[in-house]
Structures are given as structure tokens and as C-alpha cells.
Design a protein around this motif. Sequence first.
Motif, PDB file in Angstrom:
ATOM      1  N   MET A 153       0.858  -1.191   0.000  1.00  0.00           N
ATOM      2  CA  MET A 153       0.000   0.000   0.000  1.00  0.00           C
ATOM      3  C   MET A 153       0.890   1.235   0.000  1.00  0.00           C
ATOM      4  O   MET A 153       1.967   1.228   0.598  1.00  0.00           O
ATOM      5  CB  MET A 153      -0.889   0.016   1.240  1.00  0.00           C
ATOM      6  N   TYR A 154       0.405   2.275  -0.667  1.00  0.00           N
ATOM      7  CA  TYR A 154       1.182   3.506  -0.773  1.00  0.00           C
ATOM      8  C   TYR A 154       0.296   4.664  -0.343  1.00  0.00           C
ATOM      9  O   TYR A 154      -0.781   4.863  -0.904  1.00  0.00           O
ATOM     10  CB  TYR A 154       1.666   3.702  -2.213  1.00  0.00           C
ATOM     11  N   LEU A 155       0.787   5.398   0.645  1.00  0.00           N
ATOM     12  CA  LEU A 155       0.035   6.531   1.167  1.00  0.00           C
ATOM     13  C   LEU A 155       0.726   7.806   0.664  1.00  0.00           C
ATOM     14  O   LEU A 155       1.901   8.020   0.947  1.00  0.00           O
ATOM     15  CB  LEU A 155       0.069   6.432   2.687  1.00  0.00           C
ATOM     16  N   THR A 156       0.003   8.593  -0.123  1.00  0.00           N
ATOM     17  CA  THR A 156       0.617   9.776  -0.738  1.00  0.00           C
ATOM     18  C   THR A 156      -0.090  11.040  -0.273  1.00  0.00           C
ATOM     19  O   THR A 156      -1.314  11.063  -0.176  1.00  0.00           O
ATOM     20  CB  THR A 156       0.529   9.670  -2.278  1.00  0.00           C
ATOM     21  N   ILE A 157       0.708  12.070   0.003  1.00  0.00           N
ATOM     22  CA  ILE A 157       0.133  13.359   0.400  1.00  0.00           C
ATOM     23  C   ILE A 157       0.347  14.334  -0.741  1.00  0.00           C
ATOM     24  O   ILE A 157       1.480  14.534  -1.193  1.00  0.00           O
ATOM     25  CB  ILE A 157       0.793  13.871   1.692  1.00  0.00           C
ATOM     26  N   ASP A 158      -0.754  14.916  -1.235  1.00  0.00           N
ATOM     27  CA  ASP A 158      -0.616  15.827  -2.377  1.00  0.00           C
ATOM     28  C   ASP A 158      -0.451  17.283  -1.911  1.00  0.00           C
ATOM     29  O   ASP A 158      -0.415  17.567  -0.703  1.00  0.00           O
ATOM     30  CB  ASP A 158      -1.772  15.644  -3.372  1.00  0.00           C
ATOM     31  N   ALA A 159      -0.343  18.193  -2.880  1.00  0.00           N
ATOM     32  CA  ALA A 159      -0.045  19.589  -2.568  1.00  0.00           C
ATOM     33  C   ALA A 159      -1.146  20.258  -1.740  1.00  0.00           C
ATOM     34  O   ALA A 159      -0.900  21.245  -1.044  1.00  0.00           O
ATOM     35  CB  ALA A 159       0.165  20.365  -3.866  1.00  0.00           C
ATOM     36  N   GLU A 160      -2.378  19.724  -1.799  1.00  0.00           N
ATOM     37  CA  GLU A 160      -3.490  20.301  -1.018  1.00  0.00           C
ATOM     38  C   GLU A 160      -3.601  19.650   0.370  1.00  0.00           C
ATOM     39  O   GLU A 160      -4.530  19.941   1.108  1.00  0.00           O
ATOM     40  CB  GLU A 160      -4.811  20.116  -1.762  1.00  0.00           C
ATOM     41  N   GLY A 161      -2.691  18.751   0.670  1.00  0.00           N
ATOM     42  CA  GLY A 161      -2.744  18.070   1.971  1.00  0.00           C
ATOM     43  C   GLY A 161      -3.714  16.898   1.982  1.00  0.00           C
ATOM     44  O   GLY A 161      -4.019  16.354   3.041  1.00  0.00           O
ATOM     45  N   ALA A 162      -4.204  16.525   0.796  1.00  0.00           N
ATOM     46  CA  ALA A 162      -5.123  15.374   0.724  1.00  0.00           C
ATOM     47  C   ALA A 162      -4.302  14.082   0.725  1.00  0.00           C
ATOM     48  O   ALA A 162      -3.228  14.029   0.131  1.00  0.00           O
ATOM     49  CB  ALA A 162      -5.983  15.454  -0.526  1.00  0.00           C
ATOM     50  N   VAL A 163      -4.832  13.071   1.374  1.00  0.00           N
ATOM     51  CA  VAL A 163      -4.130  11.784   1.472  1.00  0.00           C
ATOM     52  C   VAL A 163      -4.799  10.786   0.532  1.00  0.00           C
ATOM     53  O   VAL A 163      -6.024  10.658   0.538  1.00  0.00           O
ATOM     54  CB  VAL A 163      -4.189  11.247   2.920  1.00  0.00           C
ATOM     55  N   SER A 164      -4.003  10.132  -0.305  1.00  0.00           N
ATOM     56  CA  SER A 164      -4.579   9.069  -1.139  1.00  0.00           C
ATOM     57  C   SER A 164      -3.870   7.758  -0.799  1.00  0.00           C
ATOM     58  O   SER A 164      -2.683   7.747  -0.466  1.00  0.00           O
ATOM     59  CB  SER A 164      -4.440   9.407  -2.622  1.00  0.00           C
ATOM     60  N   VAL A 165      -4.622   6.677  -0.861  1.00  0.00           N
ATOM     61  CA  VAL A 165      -4.065   5.352  -0.555  1.00  0.00           C
ATOM     62  C   VAL A 165      -4.222   4.492  -1.804  1.00  0.00           C
ATOM     63  O   VAL A 165      -5.320   4.378  -2.346  1.00  0.00           O
ATOM     64  CB  VAL A 165      -4.794   4.701   0.640  1.00  0.00           C
ATOM     65  N   ALA A 166      -3.113   3.926  -2.290  1.00  0.00           N
ATOM     66  CA  ALA A 166      -3.156   3.118  -3.514  1.00  0.00           C
ATOM     67  C   ALA A 166      -2.463   1.783  -3.272  1.00  0.00           C
ATOM     68  O   ALA A 166      -1.644   1.645  -2.357  1.00  0.00           O
ATOM     69  CB  ALA A 166      -2.469   3.863  -4.645  1.00  0.00           C
ATOM     70  N   SER A 167      -2.790   0.801  -4.110  1.00  0.00           N
ATOM     71  CA  SER A 167      -2.172  -0.515  -3.953  1.00  0.00           C
ATOM     72  C   SER A 167      -1.070  -0.746  -4.984  1.00  0.00           C
ATOM     73  O   SER A 167      -0.394  -1.763  -4.949  1.00  0.00           O
ATOM     74  CB  SER A 167      -3.229  -1.605  -4.111  1.00  0.00           C
ATOM     75  N   TYR A 168      -0.925   0.187  -5.927  1.00  0.00           N
ATOM     76  CA  TYR A 168       0.066  -0.006  -6.993  1.00  0.00           C
ATOM     77  C   TYR A 168       0.766   1.326  -7.264  1.00  0.00           C
ATOM     78  O   TYR A 168       0.115   2.378  -7.325  1.00  0.00           O
ATOM     79  CB  TYR A 168      -0.648  -0.474  -8.258  1.00  0.00           C
ATOM     80  N   ARG A 169       2.075   1.267  -7.393  1.00  0.00           N
ATOM     81  CA  ARG A 169       2.835   2.475  -7.687  1.00  0.00           C
ATOM     82  C   ARG A 169       4.136   2.074  -8.366  1.00  0.00           C
ATOM     83  O   ARG A 169       4.779   1.111  -7.940  1.00  0.00           O
ATOM     84  CB  ARG A 169       3.110   3.238  -6.385  1.00  0.00           C
ATOM     85  N   GLU A 170       4.493   2.780  -9.424  1.00  0.00           N
ATOM     86  CA  GLU A 170       5.730   2.426 -10.131  1.00  0.00           C
ATOM     87  C   GLU A 170       6.914   3.256  -9.653  1.00  0.00           C
ATOM     88  O   GLU A 170       8.038   2.793  -9.657  1.00  0.00           O
ATOM     89  CB  GLU A 170       5.520   2.582 -11.639  1.00  0.00           C
ATOM     90  N   GLU A 171       6.641   4.530  -9.261  1.00  0.00           N
ATOM     91  CA  GLU A 171       7.749   5.368  -8.795  1.00  0.00           C
ATOM     92  C   GLU A 171       8.122   4.976  -7.366  1.00  0.00           C
ATOM     93  O   GLU A 171       7.266   4.498  -6.613  1.00  0.00           O
ATOM     94  CB  GLU A 171       7.329   6.834  -8.819  1.00  0.00           C
ATOM     95  N   ALA A 172       9.397   5.234  -7.008  1.00  0.00           N
ATOM     96  CA  ALA A 172       9.851   4.867  -5.663  1.00  0.00           C
ATOM     97  C   ALA A 172       9.178   5.748  -4.616  1.00  0.00           C
ATOM     98  O   ALA A 172       8.943   6.941  -4.855  1.00  0.00           O
ATOM     99  CB  ALA A 172      11.359   5.027  -5.585  1.00  0.00           C
ATOM    100  N   ALA A 173       8.881   5.156  -3.462  1.00  0.00           N
ATOM    101  CA  ALA A 173       8.275   5.910  -2.365  1.00  0.00           C
ATOM    102  C   ALA A 173       9.359   6.711  -1.640  1.00  0.00           C
ATOM    103  O   ALA A 173      10.538   6.370  -1.710  1.00  0.00           O
ATOM    104  CB  ALA A 173       7.601   4.943  -1.405  1.00  0.00           C
ATOM    105  N   THR A 174       8.974   7.787  -0.944  1.00  0.00           N
ATOM    106  CA  THR A 174       9.933   8.582  -0.174  1.00  0.00           C
ATOM    107  C   THR A 174      10.559   7.705   0.914  1.00  0.00           C
ATOM    108  O   THR A 174      11.753   7.732   1.155  1.00  0.00           O
ATOM    109  CB  THR A 174       9.215   9.780   0.505  1.00  0.00           C
ATOM    110  N   VAL A 175       9.686   6.932   1.569  1.00  0.00           N
ATOM    111  CA  VAL A 175      10.167   6.008   2.608  1.00  0.00           C
ATOM    112  C   VAL A 175       9.314   4.740   2.542  1.00  0.00           C
ATOM    113  O   VAL A 175       8.115   4.816   2.298  1.00  0.00           O
ATOM    114  CB  VAL A 175      10.126   6.683   4.011  1.00  0.00           C
ATOM    115  N   SER A 176       9.980   3.593   2.685  1.00  0.00           N
ATOM    116  CA  SER A 176       9.247   2.322   2.612  1.00  0.00           C
ATOM    117  C   SER A 176       9.401   1.540   3.913  1.00  0.00           C
ATOM    118  O   SER A 176      10.488   1.510   4.497  1.00  0.00           O
ATOM    119  CB  SER A 176       9.789   1.465   1.470  1.00  0.00           C
ATOM    120  N   LEU A 177       8.319   0.926   4.343  1.00  0.00           N
ATOM    121  CA  LEU A 177       8.324   0.101   5.549  1.00  0.00           C
ATOM    122  C   LEU A 177       7.983  -1.320   5.133  1.00  0.00           C
ATOM    123  O   LEU A 177       6.973  -1.535   4.460  1.00  0.00           O
ATOM    124  CB  LEU A 177       7.273   0.587   6.545  1.00  0.00           C
ATOM    125  N   ALA A 178       8.819  -2.269   5.503  1.00  0.00           N
ATOM    126  CA  ALA A 178       8.557  -3.663   5.130  1.00  0.00           C
ATOM    127  C   ALA A 178       8.538  -4.536   6.373  1.00  0.00           C
ATOM    128  O   ALA A 178       9.403  -4.434   7.239  1.00  0.00           O
ATOM    129  CB  ALA A 178       9.630  -4.155   4.157  1.00  0.00           C
TER     130      ALA A 178
END
Lengths: 254, 212
Positions: free
Chosen positions: B52-77
Motif C-alpha cells: 500500500m502507498y500513502l501519498t500526500i498531495d499539494a493540497e494536503g489530501a491523502v490518497s491510498v493506492a495498492s500499486y505504484r511504479e515510482e519509488a516511495a519517499t520512505v518504505s516500511l517492510a
Amino acid sequence: MSTQDNTTDDTTDFGFERVKKEEKAGRVREVFDSVASQYDLMNDLMSGGLHRLWKRFTIELSSVRPGQTVLDIAGGTGDLAAKFSNLVGKDGNVILSDINAAMLSVGRDRLIDKGALNNISVVQADAQFLPFEDNSIDCITIAFGLRNVTDKAKALASMNRVLKPGGRLLVLEFSKPVSPLLSKIYDAYSFSALPAMGKIIANDADSYRYLAESIRKHPDQETLLEMVEDAGFVDCRYHNMTGGIVAVHRGIKG
Amino acid sequence: MEHDPAVIAGVCLVAEKAIMRAVDLSVGTRNQLQRLHPLTVGVNCSSPSVDMYLTIDAEGAVSVASYREEAATVSLAGSWKDFVGVAAADDPASALINGNIQISGDTAPLLRLQTVLADLDIDWEAPLTEALGSVAGHQLANVIRAFTRTSKSTHQRLKRQLSEFILEEGRLSPPQAEQNAFFSAVDDLVLRVDRADSRLKRIKKRLAGLSG
């Protein structure tokens, strides 16, 4: 000559019927003219809201970034276009396209209501003859539309032409359930419940019977994968969803 | 085992809606999130296998996705149990760093995000007023606020009293200072044993050289 989607030189499928190629677009138009106003409501009822999750995963697979150009073919009532509009931002562009004017009209009204028309253009176009420049689009999506296209191979080739090299195609479409038990349940649901729901909600059982029939005539996962590859796409793959009732195929323009 | 993408998309949708509802009901949280942009936290759960990938956009909105091709800022495994352990810990930041979860990427924004989430102060008055009307909604919101305050202070008091009972009344555990001294002594002993061990190896090597 016959292609993998049962299209011969002069006839093609229209549900379980064989019709002349030049007739299919008109017959499909009649179906969608009839269901346009109730399309989203019927989608929610027929899929139990699952179509929103199928589309959500398709959007995730698109990996669309701000500033890109996205073409949503057979975009109908504009739900994918509205989501892409947020993703591409003010520097990007989303083209909502459909062959059917009634569906586009409903879609455009919905987008106006959502205030999402700033970066969205609305174009009435046939997927087989896309009126866009070569190598001009970053991502193309076609959700639940390919099975209604007269010549699917021609449409896929047209999509390949307008995509930029490295651009991606996503085809979200009904497919073949992977489990025989699910397949039986799904058949019973499609051919009895679906037309009955169409009769009650949209007062049009025939159009919904066509939808069920067209799903059965649509190529299965592996066949569609081959068709996407034959159209010139590389790194092609598909993801089954809800037990294979729906699959999303992805191809990259090489 | 591969999970159905539609099921994972549904989980992401529910999580995203819940997070955004909480963020919108907590005054100032959206602005704090805006300052964290661009941030994507990847959560790679190994058992069950879900990303799962939790992304914060420029408006401060949080989106949660199950697929992402670009590297995450920080990953927890880690495993599902590891993540539950962190979420249930008294100090999640410390549990995250000292636990079994593998962290890669820039951890600074992750710690800032943890602080923002810890400061989340949800005000239920607006949704309750919408649903029940201004009088009943306001009264119920007051009850919830009072209950939250009371349960928070009761929890803290209970924790303190339990700790005092264990230490003072029951003498079930030694005081913190005594524990620290014991741990230091153990560490010191480990070092001395290591030194003695290496000295022994050196002597053995020298003896082997003399006899050869």
C-alpha cells in the motif's frame, strides 16, 4: 479473413447475433442511447458498486503524472475522466471521447456539475479512427468499451498510433471467470437478473440482454492479450479482478 | 498468494475515506499535511502479501493506492503482526525504529507524519450537528468530548498507578535506575568476555606458532 475477435470481412458479433459490420455501430448506438440517462445507476446496481473499484485499480495502473495527456475512449459518463483531471492537474489534458453523443452529453453535464471541465476536452470519435495526431497521447484508457467496437484489432492499432512511445494503454473489460462455479453463477446472474434489472430500472430489458451477450462474445484474457501484442504493444500483461469477471490489460507502446 | 486487486482497491478506498474524514474533522491537520508534500510512504506487508502507498498531495489530501511504479519517499517492510505491534505501541515512533520493521528511504518526513497523526484531534460536532440537528448534535458532541477527556486521563492514571503498584507495593519489578544499572553491568560483562575471548585466541595462535 477472420480475426481473433470473430470479425470476418463483412460480418461481426452483435451480442449473439451476426450483423453486417456497417450495422454494428448503429445498433450499439441504439443500445447506449437507450441506457445513457440511467447508465451510472445501472452500473452501480449491476456490479454492486464494484465497477468503482475496478476503475480505481485501472487508474492506479495508469501511473499518470501531472502535465500528461490522457485519452479516455468510450468514456461515456466521464467518471474516469474526472479522476484523471485531478491527476494531470492544470498543466495536463484529459480527452473524454465516445462514439455515442447521448453518453457524451450525460458525461459532459456530470463534469460541469463537478466543476471538472478546466482541463477536459470532449470529443465524439470512433475508436477505430481516432482523430488525433500520431504520438500525441501519454495514456489511453478504454473501460467497458472495447467489446462494443466493430473491429477491435483496428481500434487497438489506432490507439497504438496516437500513443507516444512509452505511453500506455489500459483496457478494462469484462472477461472470463477463472472458476467454473463462479462462471455458472455469473451466467445465471447475467442472463436472468441483468435483463430483469434493466426492465425495472431503465424499462429496457433488450439493451441489458445485449450487454450480457456482448460480454460472452468478448475475447477472453489470453486472446485479448495476444490482440494487444499483435497491435504492436510491448510488455503486455493483464490483472484479473473479482475472479476474472473483469480483467485490465496493459500494454506499452514500444 | 496473489490477492484480488479489486479487494485491495476496496481496502485502500475505505482507508483513504476514513483518513480524509479524520483529517477534515481535525482543525489544522490538513495544513500540517500540506507541509509534508511531496511524501509517499510505502507499506510492504509480507504476510499477507499486500503493498500500500500513502501519498500526500499539494493540497494536503491523502490518497491510498495498492500499486505504484515510482519509488516511495520512505518504505516500511514487515509482517502484518509487526505493523499491528507498532500501531498498538505506547510510543509508535520508538516501536517502529526498534522493532522488526525494515525502513528504507528518508525517515525524517515519516517521523513528522507520525507527529501530525499523534496530534490528530477529531471534533465530532460538525457531522453530529449535520445528522441530528444543532441542539442534539452539540449536546452529544459535548458528551463525547467529556468521555474522551475522562477516558484519556483515566488511562494515564491507571497506567501510573499500576506502575507504582508493581514497583512499590508488589515489589514485582526493580526500579528503573536499578534496571539500567543492571543492563549496563551486563553490557560491560559482554565487552569483557569478548576481550578475554579474543585474548585467548591470540594466545592460542602464538602457542601454535611456537610449537610449529
